[in-house]
Motif scaffolding. Structure first.
Motif, mmCIF file in Angstrom:
data_model
loop_
_atom_site.group_PDB
_atom_site.id
_atom_site.type_symbol
_atom_site.label_atom_id
_atom_site.label_comp_id
_atom_site.label_asym_id
_atom_site.label_seq_id
_atom_site.Cartn_x
_atom_site.Cartn_y
_atom_site.Cartn_z
ATOM 1 N N MET A 23 61.701 -11.081 -58.053
ATOM 2 C CA MET A 23 60.560 -11.721 -57.396
ATOM 3 C C MET A 23 60.691 -11.549 -55.889
ATOM 4 O O MET A 23 61.762 -11.707 -55.328
ATOM 5 C CB MET A 23 60.516 -13.209 -57.759
ATOM 6 N N THR A 24 59.584 -11.231 -55.224
ATOM 7 C CA THR A 24 59.582 -11.040 -53.774
ATOM 8 C C THR A 24 59.349 -12.374 -53.087
ATOM 9 O O THR A 24 58.367 -13.063 -53.354
ATOM 10 C CB THR A 24 58.497 -10.042 -53.354
ATOM 11 N N ALA A 25 60.265 -12.746 -52.176
ATOM 12 C CA ALA A 25 60.127 -14.003 -51.452
ATOM 13 C C ALA A 25 59.229 -13.853 -50.247
ATOM 14 O O ALA A 25 58.348 -14.670 -49.984
ATOM 15 C CB ALA A 25 61.499 -14.515 -51.033
ATOM 16 N N LEU A 26 59.446 -12.780 -49.472
ATOM 17 C CA LEU A 26 58.694 -12.568 -48.240
ATOM 18 C C LEU A 26 58.019 -11.212 -48.289
ATOM 19 O O LEU A 26 58.657 -10.200 -48.563
ATOM 20 C CB LEU A 26 59.638 -12.635 -47.029
ATOM 21 N N THR A 27 56.713 -11.195 -47.994
ATOM 22 C CA THR A 27 55.942 -9.953 -48.008
ATOM 23 C C THR A 27 55.207 -9.789 -46.685
ATOM 24 O O THR A 27 54.530 -10.713 -46.230
ATOM 25 C CB THR A 27 54.911 -9.951 -49.150
ATOM 26 N N VAL A 28 55.354 -8.619 -46.093
ATOM 27 C CA VAL A 28 54.622 -8.261 -44.880
ATOM 28 C C VAL A 28 53.861 -6.976 -45.185
ATOM 29 O O VAL A 28 54.451 -5.985 -45.611
ATOM 30 C CB VAL A 28 55.585 -8.035 -43.687
ATOM 31 N N GLU A 29 52.557 -6.991 -44.957
ATOM 32 C CA GLU A 29 51.717 -5.833 -45.280
ATOM 33 C C GLU A 29 50.842 -5.460 -44.085
ATOM 34 O O GLU A 29 50.108 -6.299 -43.561
ATOM 35 C CB GLU A 29 50.822 -6.143 -46.484
ATOM 36 N N GLY A 30 50.946 -4.195 -43.663
ATOM 37 C CA GLY A 30 50.058 -3.669 -42.635
ATOM 38 C C GLY A 30 50.048 -4.471 -41.349
ATOM 39 O O GLY A 30 48.998 -4.608 -40.712
ATOM 40 N N LEU A 31 51.215 -4.985 -40.937
ATOM 41 C CA LEU A 31 51.270 -5.894 -39.797
ATOM 42 C C LEU A 31 51.063 -5.162 -38.474
ATOM 43 O O LEU A 31 51.791 -4.231 -38.131
ATOM 44 C CB LEU A 31 52.621 -6.621 -39.781
ATOM 45 N N GLY A 65 57.578 -23.608 -44.123
ATOM 46 C CA GLY A 65 58.738 -23.571 -45.017
ATOM 47 C C GLY A 65 59.702 -22.465 -44.646
ATOM 48 O O GLY A 65 60.313 -21.840 -45.507
ATOM 49 N N ILE A 66 59.813 -22.211 -43.336
ATOM 50 C CA ILE A 66 60.703 -21.177 -42.827
ATOM 51 C C ILE A 66 61.697 -21.814 -41.860
ATOM 52 O O ILE A 66 61.301 -22.558 -40.954
ATOM 53 C CB ILE A 66 59.917 -20.061 -42.118
ATOM 54 N N GLY A 67 62.990 -21.537 -42.060
ATOM 55 C CA GLY A 67 64.025 -22.026 -41.163
ATOM 56 C C GLY A 67 64.376 -20.981 -40.132
ATOM 57 O O GLY A 67 64.254 -19.780 -40.392
ATOM 58 N N LEU A 68 64.813 -21.421 -38.954
ATOM 59 C CA LEU A 68 65.138 -20.507 -37.864
ATOM 60 C C LEU A 68 66.492 -20.850 -37.265
ATOM 61 O O LEU A 68 66.754 -22.004 -36.920
ATOM 62 C CB LEU A 68 64.057 -20.575 -36.775
ATOM 63 N N ASN A 128 42.261 -14.330 -40.670
ATOM 64 C CA ASN A 128 41.622 -15.636 -40.519
ATOM 65 C C ASN A 128 42.496 -16.775 -41.028
ATOM 66 O O ASN A 128 41.987 -17.868 -41.312
ATOM 67 C CB ASN A 128 40.272 -15.653 -41.255
ATOM 68 N N VAL A 129 43.806 -16.520 -41.122
ATOM 69 C CA VAL A 129 44.736 -17.540 -41.617
ATOM 70 C C VAL A 129 45.916 -17.633 -40.671
ATOM 71 O O VAL A 129 46.486 -16.604 -40.276
ATOM 72 C CB VAL A 129 45.249 -17.197 -43.034
ATOM 73 N N HIS A 130 46.268 -18.871 -40.294
ATOM 74 C CA HIS A 130 47.482 -19.069 -39.497
ATOM 75 C C HIS A 130 48.048 -20.451 -39.816
ATOM 76 O O HIS A 130 47.542 -21.465 -39.355
ATOM 77 C CB HIS A 130 47.213 -18.943 -38.001
ATOM 78 N N ILE A 131 49.095 -20.467 -40.634
ATOM 79 C CA ILE A 131 49.775 -21.723 -40.954
ATOM 80 C C ILE A 131 50.700 -22.079 -39.798
ATOM 81 O O ILE A 131 51.439 -21.233 -39.296
ATOM 82 C CB ILE A 131 50.579 -21.595 -42.267
ATOM 83 N N ALA A 132 50.666 -23.331 -39.375
ATOM 84 C CA ALA A 132 51.491 -23.779 -38.252
ATOM 85 C C ALA A 132 52.973 -23.598 -38.565
ATOM 86 O O ALA A 132 53.383 -23.685 -39.732
ATOM 87 C CB ALA A 132 51.197 -25.244 -37.946
ATOM 88 N N ARG A 173 51.961 -17.630 -51.303
ATOM 89 C CA ARG A 173 51.295 -18.392 -50.245
ATOM 90 C C ARG A 173 51.146 -17.540 -48.991
ATOM 91 O O ARG A 173 52.130 -17.089 -48.409
ATOM 92 C CB ARG A 173 52.110 -19.647 -49.935
ATOM 93 N N VAL A 174 49.907 -17.327 -48.558
ATOM 94 C CA VAL A 174 49.639 -16.545 -47.359
ATOM 95 C C VAL A 174 49.870 -17.420 -46.136
ATOM 96 O O VAL A 174 49.278 -18.491 -45.984
ATOM 97 C CB VAL A 174 48.194 -15.996 -47.360
ATOM 98 N N LEU A 175 50.744 -16.938 -45.242
ATOM 99 C CA LEU A 175 51.058 -17.673 -44.023
ATOM 100 C C LEU A 175 50.245 -17.189 -42.832
ATOM 101 O O LEU A 175 49.871 -17.978 -41.962
ATOM 102 C CB LEU A 175 52.550 -17.542 -43.689
ATOM 103 N N SER A 176 50.020 -15.882 -42.770
ATOM 104 C CA SER A 176 49.258 -15.297 -41.663
ATOM 105 C C SER A 176 48.390 -14.175 -42.189
ATOM 106 O O SER A 176 48.832 -13.370 -43.017
ATOM 107 C CB SER A 176 50.189 -14.746 -40.576
ATOM 108 N N ALA A 177 47.171 -14.136 -41.714
ATOM 109 C CA ALA A 177 46.238 -13.041 -41.982
ATOM 110 C C ALA A 177 45.202 -13.093 -40.864
ATOM 111 O O ALA A 177 45.322 -13.884 -39.927
ATOM 112 C CB ALA A 177 45.598 -13.180 -43.362
#
Length: 353
Positions: A1-9, A80-83, A71-75, A65-69
């Motif tokens: 299962m893929t946890a993190l996906t980045v497409e065409g960024l 749910g991301i640690g840094l 027209n989408v920007h989750i704060a 769950r889409v975090l950024s696109a």
């Protein structure tokens, strides 16, 4: 299962984008390293993933769950991301336990999660101490525990070992890898250190000019680089212009078998550990030792061939040769061949840092 996906960024800070159509998929429970020279887009990628910088085009998702696109920007606090930043960035007025518990609810602070994580990162019993009482390595361990505390979907590590001395850096790398695996966390390590990326990651993503130059296991990236630019960036290399045919290249080190069936003119690459030295000079191509760099666990030997070509060898244990000595060289294994028409090499990736 893929946890993190980045497409065409696509993302940047001015009219010209820094990231140019980047794709990346990080499997659940794995540690991926994003490797590249300064200016390739590593930090921009991390900031977009953390929600600290908007994207222009593309998509970032955590599971389904889409975090950024567009027209989408989750704060950032809702992703749910640690840094884990470079310097730990602990709250100086909070204790070690207070730092780890900062992002937890009141109920979570009482369920033993803080003590569990401090034990996991090797700081059991340190909860009452203040950050100023800790060493740099200990502060980074606290920063990791704090990032893991809320059980994030992904942990981002922004060159967390860069400010530590070599011995502590190696120890902390191993401990961080063990802690991530013990919790089953998915992690993304941003680094410019080739040894670090190859040594700790399950997956290595090599960035070049804002795009993905290669994505693969550490072994694949090192032993089967996608092009000459990647090959030169991820490790020391010995390269010769050569002509190949029938699976063999004619090089200054003699005939060397090459992978694949390519023929024609191009660049042949071997790793220094493939170049073997006969200190007695009995068999192989004649060379003269010009310098020796002893590293403890191994040594790097610089040599000059009779035609003036310079060669680098990596040897284990003591070497019975000194600068000025005549030796003989042979090559083991196969070499990589890059046809002349398919050799993207940028100045930023021409040599490892």
């Amino acid at each position: 299962m893929t946890a993190l996906t980045v497409e065409g960024l696509i993302a940047g800070y001015g009219p010209e984008p820094v990231l140019r159509g980047l794709d990346l998929a990080v499997p659940e429970g794995s540690l991926a390293a994003v490797l590249g020279p300064s200016g390739c887009g590593k930090t921009t990628l991390l900031r977009v993933l953390a929600g600290l910088h908007p994207l222009r085009e593309g998509r970032v998702a955590l599971g389904e769950r889409v975090l950024s696109a567009r027209n989408v920007h989750i704060a950032p606090e809702r992703r749910g991301i640690g840094l884990v930043p470079q310097e730990g960035a602990l709250f100086p007025h909070l204790s070690v336990a207070g730092n780890v518990a900062f992002g937890l609810s009141r109920a979570q602070r009482r369920d033993g999660r803080v003590d569990e994580l401090l034990d996991l990162v090797g700081l059991g019993g340190y909860g009452a101490r203040m950050p100023a009482q800790l060493s740099g390595g200990q502060q980074q361990r606290v920063a990791l525990a704090r990032a893991l505390a809320p059980r994030p979907g992904v942990v981002l590590l922004d060159e967390p070992f860069s400010s530590l001395d070599a011995g502590l850096r190696e120890e902390l790398r191993a401990d961080v890898r063990a802690a991530l695996r013990a919790t089953g966390a998915t992690a993304l390590l941003v680094t410019h250190d080739q040894e670090e990326a190859l040594g700790v990651a399950d997956l290595v993503a090599v960035l070049r000019d804002g795009t993905m130059a290669q994505l693969g296991t550490p072994q694949q990236v090192y032993l089967q680089p996608a092009d000459l630019g990647v090959a030169l960036f991820v490790g020391d290399a010995v390269v010769f212009e050569a002509r190949t045919g029938a699976g063999v290249a004619e090089t200054p080190l003699g005939q060397v078998p090459v992978e694949g069936g390519d023929t024609g003119v191009g660049t042949v690459l071997v790793r220094p550990e493939q170049v073997h030295i006969d200190a007695a000079g009995r068999a192989g191509v004649a060379a003269t030792v010009t310098d020796v760099f002893f590293h403890g666990h191994d040594a790097t030997v610089l040599l000059r061939l009779d035609d003036g070509a310079e060669v680098r060898s990596r040897v284990q244990g003591p070497l019975q040769a000194r600068p000025g000595d005549g030796v003989a060289l042979t090559v083991s294994g196969t070499a990589r061949f890059f046809p002349a028409a398919t050799q993207p090499v940028t100045s930023a990736m021409a040599s490892p840092s």
